[in-house]
Design an enzyme around this catalytic site. Structure first.
Site: not given
Length: 490
Positions: A162, A252, A286, A464
């Site tokens: 990030k 996300e 994830c 991202e």
């Protein structure tokens, strides 16, 4: 390891006490020991951090592209020099095996920072001719102060994913790590300062999401929020961000990703991929391919190959180089995963292996769950519909290509998907029909810095990594220049 000193906030280049007076504890999930007491940021602390970031951002944005690039490259060098030290801290805080954190977490985060440090000079505008006497040019200008809100499964990697594009584009970032795993983000802030980042350009505010996170998403001084976490929390973040000041968002979120094995696939390769797609990082990824679709005629052979590979899992001392499977990140999360396992049994799925906590002296005090494989699953089962985020694989059978594509897409999620086949024509044909943002053919899980990652449907908004993410941390200004005499109609 003895208990660490109380952890503070990191604002304007140094550690500082929270004004809220509130604290929380971070726990080593391998044994239940308290690692540290951590101060929690309150509303006044968020205000302080925003003011600090606004000051630092002006200095940072005024630097040349090469100056910013050099500072970020120095941070990359420090990260790599301290890889082992940071990996040990990450293992203590997350429970992940050191064999994983020392080779993946800091390494891949540093790769992303290096990638964006190299891209800074390439952040160029364009020139658009209109006629002989007039043209338009564009500029990519920073948004200002942005917020990053991280998840607990990859703390320092997410902080770098990030912050790297945000800082590269000339912004300042206020980062809130998960209250479950807050420690390495604070170390990252120290590294950025040591590398020469101006004070305030990267502030870290530990705290509870419902408080500190909400204050950030509502703050009018924040221009964008990048969030990684669950769908329900993501919806709240997005609503708060829009209602307060129409902030831009990157989301996300969760996944329930399909892994499709075709009948021409090498079943050894397919089993290897399925294992990595379900049990790497104890299933707390994830993008996990938790819905494994296998042709009915291949099911029995595939199950045997999976069972043979489960025997290779080594759970135990997380600092043993041979350990490749750790506890879950927390005791509440362990209990939630166990509830899903119980639901799978209740709804008629057959337990091929696992299905309970790991037992024994090495495991009794930690948040350990055995690697679990369910078979004879159906699409309507809870374990097939909902994200578990643990070491739980569901095996489903199918008869035809059209059927498996339809069933793979029958979900609210759309984060990842993968297929295993020897037929590349089929591979591309099927992948193009799967509703997922990150797809793999004959592999699984790699997310290099160059690759944009993000989801379809409820799995997220925006991306991202990759070039497009750098641009998403800028706003485009268009300027028309007229060289002829301006003609007014009045």
């Amino acid at each position: 390891m003895s208990r660490m000193a109380e952890q503070q906030l990191y604002i304007h280049g140094g550690c500082t006490s929270a004004t809220s007076g509130r604290t929380f504890e971070t726990i080593n999930p391998a044994n239940g020991n308290v690692l540290a007491t951590v101060q929690a940021a309150g509303r006044e602390d968020v205000d302080r951090a925003v003011k600090s970031a606004q000051q630092g951002q002006k200095i940072w944005a005024a630097m040349t592209a090469m100056e910013r690039s050099r500072i970020l490259r120095r941070a990359v060098d420090i990260l790599r020099e301290r890889n082992d030290e940071l990996a040990k801290l990450e293992t203590l805080d997350t429970g992940k095996a050191y064999s994983e954190t020392s080779t993946v977490d800091i390494v891949t985060g540093a790769d992303v920072l290096e990638y964006y440090a190299g891209l800074i000079p390439a952040l160029e505008g364009s020139q658009i001719p209109l006629r002989e006497t007039s043209f338009v040019y564009t500029r990519h200008e920073p948004l200002g102060v942005v917020a990053g809100i991280g998840a607990w499964n990859y703390p320092i990697q997410i902080a770098l994913w990030k912050s790297a594009p945000a800082l590269a584009a000339g912004n300042a970032m206020i980062f809130k790590p998960s209250e479950v795993t807050p420690l390495t983000a604070l170390k990252l802030a120290e590294i950025y300062s040591e590398a020469g980042l101006p004070d305030g350009v990267f502030n870290v505010l530990p705290g509870v999401g419902a408080e500190t996170g909400q204050y950030l998403t509502e703050h009018p001084g924040i221009a964008k929020v990048s969030f990684t976490g669950g769908v329900a929390s993501g919806k709240k973040v997005m609503a708060n961000s829009a209602a307060s000041s129409l902030k831009e968002v990157t989301m996300e979120l969760g996944g329930k990703s399909p892994l499709i094995v075709f009948d021409d696939a090498d079943l050894d390769l397919a089993a290897d991929i399925a294992m990595m797609a379900n049990f790497f990082s104890s299933g707390q990824v994830c993008t996990n391919g938790t819905r494994v679709f296998i042709p009915t005629k291949c099911k029995a052979a595939f199950e045997q190959k999976i069972l043979a590979r489960v025997e290779r899992i080594r759970a135990g001392d997380v600092f043993d180089p041979q350990t490749n499977f750790g506890p879950l990140v927390s005791f509440p999360h362990r209990d939630n995963v166990l509830r899903y396992i119980a639901k799978g049994k209740e709804e008629g799925a057959r337990v091929l292996c696992g299905g309970d906590v790991l037992k024994g002296d090495s495991f009794d005090n930690g948040a350990w769950v055995a690697p679990t494989v369910f078979t004879d699953c159906s699409d309507d089962m809870t374990i097939v519909r909902e994200e578990i985020f643990g070491p739980v694989m569901s095996i489903l059978t199918y008869e035809s290509e059209d059927e498996v594509i339809r069933r793979a897409n029958d979900t609210d999620y759309g984060l990842a998907a993968g297929i295993v086949t020897a037929d590349l024509n089929r591979a591309h044909r099927v992948i193009h029909q799967l509703e997922a943002g990150i797809c793999w053919i004959n592999t699984w899980g790699e997310s290099p810095a160059e690759m944009p990652v993000g989801g379809y449907k409820h799995s997220g908004i925006g991306r991202e990594n990759g070039v497009m993410t750098l641009q998403s941390y800028t706003q485009v200004k268009s300027i028309q220049v007229e060289m002829a005499k301006f003609q007014s109609i009045f």
